[in-house]
Write a protein that holds these residues in place. Structure first.
Motif, PDB file in Angstrom:
ATOM      1  N   ASN A 190      -6.397 -31.075  44.895  1.00 47.92           N
ATOM      2  CA  ASN A 190      -5.202 -30.649  45.613  1.00 47.92           C
ATOM      3  C   ASN A 190      -4.138 -30.034  44.714  1.00 47.92           C
ATOM      4  O   ASN A 190      -3.193 -29.414  45.198  1.00 47.92           O
ATOM      5  CB  ASN A 190      -4.611 -31.817  46.415  1.00 47.92           C
ATOM      6  CG  ASN A 190      -4.242 -33.005  45.547  1.00 47.92           C
ATOM      7  OD1 ASN A 190      -4.524 -33.037  44.357  1.00 47.92           O
ATOM      8  ND2 ASN A 190      -3.601 -33.992  46.138  1.00 47.92           N
ATOM      9  N   THR A 225       2.185 -32.795  47.095  1.00 44.70           N
ATOM     10  CA  THR A 225       3.277 -31.900  47.491  1.00 44.70           C
ATOM     11  C   THR A 225       4.607 -32.237  46.830  1.00 44.70           C
ATOM     12  O   THR A 225       5.475 -31.373  46.731  1.00 44.70           O
ATOM     13  CB  THR A 225       3.478 -31.929  49.012  1.00 44.70           C
ATOM     14  OG1 THR A 225       3.768 -33.270  49.434  1.00 44.70           O
ATOM     15  CG2 THR A 225       2.225 -31.454  49.727  1.00 44.70           C
ATOM     16  N   GLY A 226       4.793 -33.478  46.400  1.00 41.62           N
ATOM     17  CA  GLY A 226       6.070 -33.869  45.822  1.00 41.62           C
ATOM     18  C   GLY A 226       5.931 -34.834  44.669  1.00 41.62           C
ATOM     19  O   GLY A 226       4.874 -35.431  44.457  1.00 41.62           O
ATOM     20  N   ALA A 266       9.813 -31.060  44.475  1.00 42.03           N
ATOM     21  CA  ALA A 266       8.577 -30.497  45.004  1.00 42.03           C
ATOM     22  C   ALA A 266       7.613 -30.265  43.853  1.00 42.03           C
ATOM     23  O   ALA A 266       8.012 -29.927  42.738  1.00 42.03           O
ATOM     24  CB  ALA A 266       8.866 -29.185  45.722  1.00 42.03           C
ATOM     25  N   THR A 267       6.342 -30.471  44.114  1.00 42.40           N
ATOM     26  CA  THR A 267       5.323 -30.238  43.087  1.00 42.40           C
ATOM     27  C   THR A 267       5.121 -28.749  42.837  1.00 42.40           C
ATOM     28  O   THR A 267       4.846 -28.331  41.711  1.00 42.40           O
ATOM     29  CB  THR A 267       3.988 -30.879  43.506  1.00 42.40           C
ATOM     30  OG1 THR A 267       4.198 -32.264  43.776  1.00 42.40           O
ATOM     31  CG2 THR A 267       2.953 -30.749  42.408  1.00 42.40           C
ATOM     32  N   ARG A 316       2.700 -26.753  44.178  1.00 42.30           N
ATOM     33  CA  ARG A 316       1.292 -26.426  43.953  1.00 42.30           C
ATOM     34  C   ARG A 316       0.917 -25.037  44.458  1.00 42.30           C
ATOM     35  O   ARG A 316      -0.097 -24.472  44.032  1.00 42.30           O
ATOM     36  CB  ARG A 316       0.412 -27.473  44.610  1.00 42.30           C
ATOM     37  CG  ARG A 316       0.520 -27.546  46.126  1.00 42.30           C
ATOM     38  CD  ARG A 316      -0.437 -28.575  46.700  1.00 42.30           C
ATOM     39  NE  ARG A 316      -0.324 -28.672  48.150  1.00 42.30           N
ATOM     40  CZ  ARG A 316      -1.100 -29.436  48.886  1.00 42.30           C
ATOM     41  NH1 ARG A 316      -2.044 -30.163  48.314  1.00 42.30           N
ATOM     42  NH2 ARG A 316      -0.955 -29.477  50.198  1.00 42.30           N
ATOM     43  N   GLU A 317       1.721 -24.476  45.393  1.00 42.24           N
ATOM     44  CA  GLU A 317       1.411 -23.139  45.914  1.00 42.24           C
ATOM     45  C   GLU A 317       1.523 -22.079  44.825  1.00 42.24           C
ATOM     46  O   GLU A 317       1.005 -20.973  44.977  1.00 42.24           O
ATOM     47  CB  GLU A 317       2.342 -22.793  47.086  1.00 42.24           C
ATOM     48  CG  GLU A 317       3.798 -22.601  46.730  1.00 42.24           C
ATOM     49  CD  GLU A 317       4.574 -23.903  46.549  1.00 42.24           C
ATOM     50  OE1 GLU A 317       5.768 -23.831  46.192  1.00 42.24           O
ATOM     51  OE2 GLU A 317       3.984 -24.989  46.783  1.00 42.24           O
TER      52      GLU A 317
END
Length: 328
Positions: A88, A12-13, A32-33, A35-36
């Protein structure tokens, strides 16, 4: 000022730092990564973040970074510099080292997040001074890092240290890896959370709640906790029989329970050893900063092949919970 870029990519990060030639942490940041937005967006975010760090170094320290190190989750081909797979993050066969090297114009080292965290724990954390150690973080799953003389073993195919998929309960709970009875299905933080939620009837209960209940003497919590400790001890004794580490470093979320975990775990391992030499069992020292610090060490090793003997980052002022160290 001479420095390198260190980047730790999570689900997530992302955590990052500029590390000076003397080991000083010059600058820290988080992002923030994303990924969404899909795997391509994640890769783009990593490249952009690295470029920002590179520019920051030029602006504030008068010179670009000399190298970069990046730690990522999943399956990593460190020799080819490829992020082979991460469920993920949704990516597959990403030539991350080449992409970063092209974007930054400096040499780049790519590492597996757990092995990179283990590198930091071995050189500057709980395993400092140990010639052989095993680092085992207990989080959503369980993995491991095998440390030998200041370096971490990746194995012939990049799977060295995957202790979470040692079968400790033959014919037991199915694991996504395809086996039954894997260690991480019994002793990871997520496994303890699942077992305690079922036992106490609260779907929101987690491993931290179980640990608190154990500390208060709740017999049902003790039962759940001890089952996890016994499974973990079985897996660890298998590992120490094969690897003979001098120090066994336990990290991850479950280790935050402190002596609620370490006291019964040391006892359980001690009861199981016969001819084996009992290692020192200690908690990890670097917390969630280990991956970033290890990435910095990977980068510095590119500049100095004798990396294990070079100065280590000064982590005395590093507080991962300090808002002043987080940028938007």
């Amino acid at each position: 000022m001479r420095h390198v870029i260190a980047l730790d990519v999570g689900g997530t990060g992302m955590k990052a730092a500029l590390v000076g030639d003397d080991g000083e942490l010059l600058h820290r940041a988080r992002r923030a990564t994303g990924r969404e937005r899909g795997p391509d967006a994640v890769v783009g975010a990593i490249l952009d973040f690295a470029a920002e760090l590179h520019a920051y170094g030029v602006t504030h320290y008068g010179a670009p970074a000399l190298a970069a190190g990046i730690a990522v989750p999943g399956i990593v081909d460190e020799e080819r510099g490829v992020a082979a797979y991460a469920a993920n993050l949704g990516w597959k066969d990403v030539p991350l080292r080449a992409l970063l090297a092209e974007r930054l114009g400096v040499p780049v080292a790519l590492g597996h997040d757990v092995r990179t965290g283990g590198l930091a724990e071995g050189r500057i954390g709980a395993g400092k001074g140990a010639d052989r150690f095993l680092f085992v973080p207990l989080g959503t799953g369980i993995a491991g890092a095998i440390g030998i003389d200041g370096r971490v073993e990746a194995g012939a195919h990049g799977f060295a240290g995957e202790i979470g998929h040692v079968v400790v309960r033959p014919g037991g709970t199915p694991c996504p890896c395809g086996q039954h009875g894997c260690l991480e299905r019994y002793a990871s933080a997520s496994a303890v959370s699942e077992a305690w939620a079922a036992a106490c009837g609260d779907p929101a209960a987690d491993a931290a709640d179980c640990a608190k209940a154990v500390a208060s003497g709740d017999p049902e919590a003790v039962r759940v906790w001890q089952a996890a400790v016994d499974a973990l001890a079985d897996g660890l004794v298998t590992a120490l029989t094969l690897l003979d580490p001098r120090t066994l470093i336990i990290g991850g979320g479950l280790a935050e329970a402190g002596e609620v975990l370490f006291s019964p775990l040391r006892d359980a391992v001690r009861r199981r050893v016969t001819f084996q030499k009992l290692p020192t069992i200690v908690p990890a020292a670097l917390g969630d900063t280990a991956g970033c610090l290890g990435a910095g060490l990977l980068a510095r090793d590119l500049l100095d092949p004798a990396g294990p003997g070079s100065p280590a980052p000064d982590t005395t002022d590093l507080d991962p919970t300090d808002p002043s160290e987080v940028t938007a």
